[in-house]
Design a protein around this motif. Structure first.
Motif, PDB file in Angstrom:
ATOM      1  N   ALA A 234     -25.980  24.641  28.500  1.00  0.00           N
ATOM      2  CA  ALA A 234     -26.450  24.391  30.351  1.00  0.00           C
ATOM      3  C   ALA A 234     -26.283  23.317  31.709  1.00  0.00           C
ATOM      4  CB  ALA A 234     -27.361  25.294  31.556  1.00  0.00           C
ATOM      5  N   THR A 235     -26.801  21.861  31.039  1.00  0.00           N
ATOM      6  CA  THR A 235     -26.127  20.766  31.836  1.00  0.00           C
ATOM      7  C   THR A 235     -26.683  19.465  30.148  1.00  0.00           C
ATOM      8  OG1 THR A 235     -27.189  19.233  33.589  1.00  0.00           O
ATOM      9  CG2 THR A 235     -28.927  20.163  31.694  1.00  0.00           C
ATOM     10  N   THR A 236     -26.064  18.244  30.946  1.00  0.00           N
ATOM     11  CA  THR A 236     -26.387  17.520  29.903  1.00  0.00           C
ATOM     12  C   THR A 236     -26.456  15.998  30.774  1.00  0.00           C
ATOM     13  OG1 THR A 236     -24.333  17.852  29.115  1.00  0.00           O
ATOM     14  CG2 THR A 236     -24.964  15.638  29.022  1.00  0.00           C
ATOM     15  N   SER A 237     -28.004  14.807  29.990  1.00  0.00           N
ATOM     16  CA  SER A 237     -28.329  13.958  30.518  1.00  0.00           C
ATOM     17  C   SER A 237     -28.626  12.953  29.822  1.00  0.00           C
ATOM     18  CB  SER A 237     -29.687  14.510  30.628  1.00  0.00           C
ATOM     19  OG  SER A 237     -30.199  13.828  30.042  1.00  0.00           O
ATOM     20  N   ALA A 238     -28.421  11.594  29.934  1.00  0.00           N
ATOM     21  CA  ALA A 238     -28.621  10.624  29.295  1.00  0.00           C
ATOM     22  C   ALA A 238     -29.093  10.227  29.023  1.00  0.00           C
ATOM     23  CB  ALA A 238     -27.860   9.385  30.664  1.00  0.00           C
ATOM     24  N   HIS A 239     -30.220  10.727  29.076  1.00  0.00           N
ATOM     25  CA  HIS A 239     -32.029  10.635  28.203  1.00  0.00           C
ATOM     26  C   HIS A 239     -31.489  11.173  26.845  1.00  0.00           C
ATOM     27  CE1 HIS A 239     -35.524   9.747  26.889  1.00  0.00           C
ATOM     28  NE2 HIS A 239     -36.093  11.066  27.077  1.00  0.00           N
ATOM     29  N   LEU A 240     -31.525  13.084  27.248  1.00  0.00           N
ATOM     30  CA  LEU A 240     -31.489  13.853  25.687  1.00  0.00           C
ATOM     31  C   LEU A 240     -30.368  14.770  25.827  1.00  0.00           C
ATOM     32  CD1 LEU A 240     -34.554  15.080  27.161  1.00  0.00           C
ATOM     33  CD2 LEU A 240     -34.530  14.503  24.767  1.00  0.00           C
ATOM     34  N   GLY A 241     -29.409  13.838  26.012  1.00  0.00           N
ATOM     35  CA  GLY A 241     -27.800  14.139  26.011  1.00  0.00           C
ATOM     36  C   GLY A 241     -27.818  16.138  26.529  1.00  0.00           C
ATOM     37  N   SER A 242     -27.157  16.799  25.765  1.00  0.00           N
ATOM     38  CA  SER A 242     -26.285  18.695  26.014  1.00  0.00           C
ATOM     39  C   SER A 242     -27.914  19.511  26.157  1.00  0.00           C
ATOM     40  CB  SER A 242     -25.595  19.158  26.012  1.00  0.00           C
ATOM     41  OG  SER A 242     -24.358  18.201  26.086  1.00  0.00           O
ATOM     42  N   TYR A 243     -28.005  19.807  27.311  1.00  0.00           N
ATOM     43  CA  TYR A 243     -29.600  20.783  26.312  1.00  0.00           C
ATOM     44  C   TYR A 243     -29.785  21.945  27.825  1.00  0.00           C
ATOM     45  CZ  TYR A 243     -31.791  18.693  30.969  1.00  0.00           C
ATOM     46  OH  TYR A 243     -31.709  18.285  32.707  1.00  0.00           O
ATOM     47  N   THR A 244     -30.422  22.525  27.663  1.00  0.00           N
ATOM     48  CA  THR A 244     -30.806  23.655  28.574  1.00  0.00           C
ATOM     49  C   THR A 244     -32.366  23.912  28.947  1.00  0.00           C
ATOM     50  OG1 THR A 244     -28.235  25.592  27.897  1.00  0.00           O
ATOM     51  CG2 THR A 244     -30.630  26.603  28.398  1.00  0.00           C
ATOM     52  N   LEU A 245     -32.744  24.282  29.906  1.00  0.00           N
ATOM     53  CA  LEU A 245     -34.321  24.002  30.156  1.00  0.00           C
ATOM     54  C   LEU A 245     -34.113  25.210  31.195  1.00  0.00           C
ATOM     55  CD1 LEU A 245     -36.672  23.463  30.003  1.00  0.00           C
ATOM     56  CD2 LEU A 245     -37.282  21.934  31.369  1.00  0.00           C
ATOM     57  N   CYS A 246     -34.068  26.394  30.783  1.00  0.00           N
ATOM     58  CA  CYS A 246     -34.286  27.162  31.679  1.00  0.00           C
ATOM     59  C   CYS A 246     -35.397  27.998  31.923  1.00  0.00           C
ATOM     60  CB  CYS A 246     -33.304  28.924  31.181  1.00  0.00           C
ATOM     61  SG  CYS A 246     -32.828  30.156  32.844  1.00  0.00           S
ATOM     62  N   GLN A 247     -36.489  28.491  33.302  1.00  0.00           N
ATOM     63  CA  GLN A 247     -37.188  29.257  33.614  1.00  0.00           C
ATOM     64  C   GLN A 247     -37.213  30.473  33.945  1.00  0.00           C
ATOM     65  OE1 GLN A 247     -38.817  28.620  37.837  1.00  0.00           O
ATOM     66  NE2 GLN A 247     -40.487  28.348  36.908  1.00  0.00           N
ATOM     67  N   SER A 248     -38.479  31.377  33.375  1.00  0.00           N
ATOM     68  CA  SER A 248     -37.982  32.910  33.154  1.00  0.00           C
ATOM     69  C   SER A 248     -38.176  33.555  34.730  1.00  0.00           C
ATOM     70  CB  SER A 248     -39.767  32.991  32.276  1.00  0.00           C
ATOM     71  OG  SER A 248     -39.995  34.543  32.993  1.00  0.00           O
ATOM     72  N   SER A 249     -37.424  34.894  33.864  1.00  0.00           N
ATOM     73  CA  SER A 249     -37.681  35.717  35.265  1.00  0.00           C
ATOM     74  C   SER A 249     -38.482  36.294  35.400  1.00  0.00           C
ATOM     75  CB  SER A 249     -36.194  36.338  35.609  1.00  0.00           C
ATOM     76  OG  SER A 249     -36.208  37.057  34.237  1.00  0.00           O
ATOM     77  N   THR A 250     -39.659  36.502  35.037  1.00  0.00           N
ATOM     78  CA  THR A 250     -40.928  36.819  35.410  1.00  0.00           C
ATOM     79  C   THR A 250     -42.382  36.787  35.398  1.00  0.00           C
ATOM     80  OG1 THR A 250     -40.765  37.689  33.289  1.00  0.00           O
ATOM     81  CG2 THR A 250     -39.593  39.118  34.740  1.00  0.00           C
ATOM     82  N   ASP A 251     -42.144  35.435  34.597  1.00  0.00           N
ATOM     83  CA  ASP A 251     -42.877  34.622  34.601  1.00  0.00           C
ATOM     84  C   ASP A 251     -42.719  33.130  34.698  1.00  0.00           C
ATOM     85  OD1 ASP A 251     -45.524  32.864  33.967  1.00  0.00           O
ATOM     86  OD2 ASP A 251     -46.197  34.217  32.063  1.00  0.00           O
ATOM     87  N   LYS A 252     -43.172  32.450  35.716  1.00  0.00           N
ATOM     88  CA  LYS A 252     -42.627  31.538  36.141  1.00  0.00           C
ATOM     89  C   LYS A 252     -43.684  30.125  35.663  1.00  0.00           C
ATOM     90  CE  LYS A 252     -39.934  33.094  38.709  1.00  0.00           C
ATOM     91  NZ  LYS A 252     -38.304  32.760  38.532  1.00  0.00           N
ATOM     92  N   THR A 253     -43.766  30.407  34.670  1.00  0.00           N
ATOM     93  CA  THR A 253     -45.576  29.595  33.881  1.00  0.00           C
ATOM     94  C   THR A 253     -44.429  29.244  32.038  1.00  0.00           C
ATOM     95  OG1 THR A 253     -46.451  31.143  32.534  1.00  0.00           O
ATOM     96  CG2 THR A 253     -47.301  29.620  35.275  1.00  0.00           C
ATOM     97  N   VAL A 254     -43.377  30.176  32.215  1.00  0.00           N
ATOM     98  CA  VAL A 254     -42.824  30.380  31.217  1.00  0.00           C
ATOM     99  C   VAL A 254     -40.965  29.765  31.220  1.00  0.00           C
ATOM    100  CG1 VAL A 254     -41.735  32.025  29.834  1.00  0.00           C
ATOM    101  CG2 VAL A 254     -43.894  31.965  29.816  1.00  0.00           C
ATOM    102  N   PHE A 255     -40.973  28.717  30.624  1.00  0.00           N
ATOM    103  CA  PHE A 255     -39.569  28.538  30.440  1.00  0.00           C
ATOM    104  C   PHE A 255     -39.049  28.185  28.756  1.00  0.00           C
ATOM    105  CE2 PHE A 255     -40.992  26.858  34.132  1.00  0.00           C
ATOM    106  CZ  PHE A 255     -40.588  26.409  34.574  1.00  0.00           C
ATOM    107  N   TYR A 256     -37.920  28.108  28.740  1.00  0.00           N
ATOM    108  CA  TYR A 256     -37.077  28.383  27.544  1.00  0.00           C
ATOM    109  C   TYR A 256     -36.419  27.137  27.190  1.00  0.00           C
ATOM    110  CZ  TYR A 256     -38.364  32.756  27.078  1.00  0.00           C
ATOM    111  OH  TYR A 256     -39.450  34.096  27.188  1.00  0.00           O
TER     112      TYR A 256
END
Length: 217
Positions: A79-101
């Motif tokens: 999904a995106t890229t950062s200088a610190h961690l390179g390319s990655y995806t961090l996504c929030q659950s569509s049903t439970d906002k305490t859950v991320f992938y």
């Protein structure tokens, strides 16, 4: 569109109206820059481990993550890229906002093996973002795998919406204030504890190293 925020503004200390035990670390999320602005390290625990049993694959993800953009080959499609961690995806659950992938193209490793990535949940309050739960830390050894992260919020923030996540490699970096290498999570916790006492130099040192990412949702 999810916005990746780089923490680059100067540190500012604000006056909080919470009692000392209820103050939490704040990270400015204003559009013209952001930085550590006030906080209290009280009750900020050690990183909890992300269970390996939460690992899945992009071809077999839960229904609440079907809107996320994962890489199927571990090379393209993050999904995106950062200088610190390179390319990655961090996504929030569509049903439970305490859950991320989370999924990382280049899982961090050090001389002694795999390096953990720590995630800290925040909620927006005005122009600031307050941390509302303990860190969740885990290793990401396979760029094709996706891990589920479930945050547990502090009691006083049980109704708060997690809409920002700070995350970083929990490894050693040289922090000028200490004059030596310090683990990132330890440096952040120390920064918050001292900032609550009105000492900003440790947060300035943490910020100057700039080895972290803050993403909004």
């Amino acid at each position: 569109m999810k916005k990746l925020i780089a923490l680059m503004a100067l540190l500012m200390i604000t006056t909080a109206c919470d009692s000392p035990r209820s103050q939490r670390s704040m990270i400015s999320s204003s559009s013209n820059g952001n930085g550590l602005t006030s906080g209290n390290g009280t009750d900020f625990g050690t990183g909890n481990t992300i269970p390996d049993t939460t690992t899945t694959t992009p071809s077999n993800i839960p229904a609440d993550a079907t809107h996320c953009k994962f890489s199927t080959d571990g090379i393209n499609g993050f999904a995106t890229t950062s200088a610190h961690l390179g390319s990655y995806t961090l996504c929030q659950s569509s049903t439970d906002k305490t859950v991320f992938y989370a999924q990382f193209k280049t899982p961090p490793v050090g001389a002694n093996g795999d390096v953990s990535i720590c995630f800290i949940p925040h909620t927006t309050s005005g122009s600031n973002s307050i941390y509302v739960g303990n860190p969740m830390c885990g290793t990401f050894t396979d760029p094709k795998s996706v891990k589920k992260i479930t945050f547990v919020k502090y009691t006083q923030y049980s109704s708060a919406l997690i809409n920002n996540v700070m995350f970083f490699k929990d490894t050693y970096y040289y922090y000028p204030m200490y004059g030596k290498n310090v683990m990132t999570l330890d440096a952040y916790k120390d920064c918050m504890a001292r900032l609550a006492l009105g000492v900003s130099t440790y947060c300035n040192s943490f910020k100057s190293v700039n080895q972290y990412v803050l993403q909004s949702f």
